[in-house]
Design a protein around this motif. Structure first.
Motif: not given
Length: 183
Positions: A77-78, A80-82, A84, A153
Motif C-alpha cells: 500500500l505504501i 502503491f500510494s507513493v 501515484q 501501478i
C-alpha cells in the motif's frame, strides 16, 4: 504467489533499471548544463525534479519488490500510494517541458539582453541548441517512464488485491431451496 505479485516483482526489477536511466540522464544534463541556465527556474527545476523522482522510483522499486515477495500488505500500500504521487510528478515535469521549451529559449535571450556576459550573442544559439536537446531527452524519458509506471501501478493494484483474497475462506455451497409456485 499470485499473478499480481509475480507481475509486480518483474516490473519492480525492471523499474530499477528504468530509474537508473532517469537518474543517469538527469544527472548528465544537470552536470553539463550551462551555468547561465541555472538562473532560469523552469530549466533547473525540471532537471532536478527528474533526478529526485528517479531516485524515488529506485527506492520504491525496492519497496515494491520486497512487498510482493513477503506479501506484506502495508509495504504494497505504501508502494502503491507513493508511486501515484511520483507518477503525478513525472506527468508535471513532462508537461512543463512540452509547454515550457519556447519560454526557456525566450528567457535565455532575455537574460543575455538584461545581464550580458562575454560573447553572449554568439553563445546563446549554441546554449539554446544544447539545452533543447538535453531537455527533450529528459522529456522523452520522463514520458516513457510515465507509461511504464502505469503498468507498475496496475501490477501493484493486482498484488494488493491478491493479498486480501487469501484471508477469506470460500463460502460452502448449500442445497438450493425448492421454489414453489402458487396458482
Amino acid at each position: 504467489m499470485g499473478f499480481g505479485a509475480s507481475l509486480l516483482k518483474i516490473t519492480s526489477a525492471l523499474s530499477l533499471i528504468v530509474s537508473l536511466v532517469l537518474v543517469g540522464v538527469s544527472s548528465y544534463v544537470y552536470s553539463t548544463q550551462d551555468p547561465h541556465l541555472g538562473q532560469i527556474v523552469l530549466a533547473r527545476f525540471t532537471v532536478e525534479g527528474a533526478l529526485i523522482l528517479g531516485v524515488l522510483i529506485f527506492l520504491l522499486s525496492i519497496v515494491g519488490y520486497w512487498g510482493a515477495s513477503s506479501k506484506n500488505r502495508c509495504l504494497l500500500l505504501i508502494f502503491f500510494s507513493v508511486l501515484q504521487f511520483v507518477f503525478a510528478g513525472l506527468i508535471a515535469i513532462t508537461a512543463a517541458l512540452f509547454v515550457g521549451l519556447p519560454w526557456i529559449d525566450q528567457q535565455l535571450s532575455q537574460l543575455c539582453k538584461e545581464h550580458p556576459w562575454e560573447n553572449c550573442t554568439e553563445e546563446v544559439p549554441k546554449i539554446e541548441a544544447t539545452m533543447r536537446n538535453h531537455l527533450m531527452l529528459v522529456r522523452s524519458i520522463s514520458l516513457s517512464i510515465c507509461v511504464f509506471l502505469l503498468g507498475i501501478i496496475h501490477a501493484a493494484f493486482l498484488a494488493v488485491s491478491e493479498t486480501r483474497k487469501e484471508l477469506y475462506e470460500e463460502i460452502p455451497s448449500y442445497n438450493k431451496p425448492q421454489t414453489f409456485v402458487v396458482s
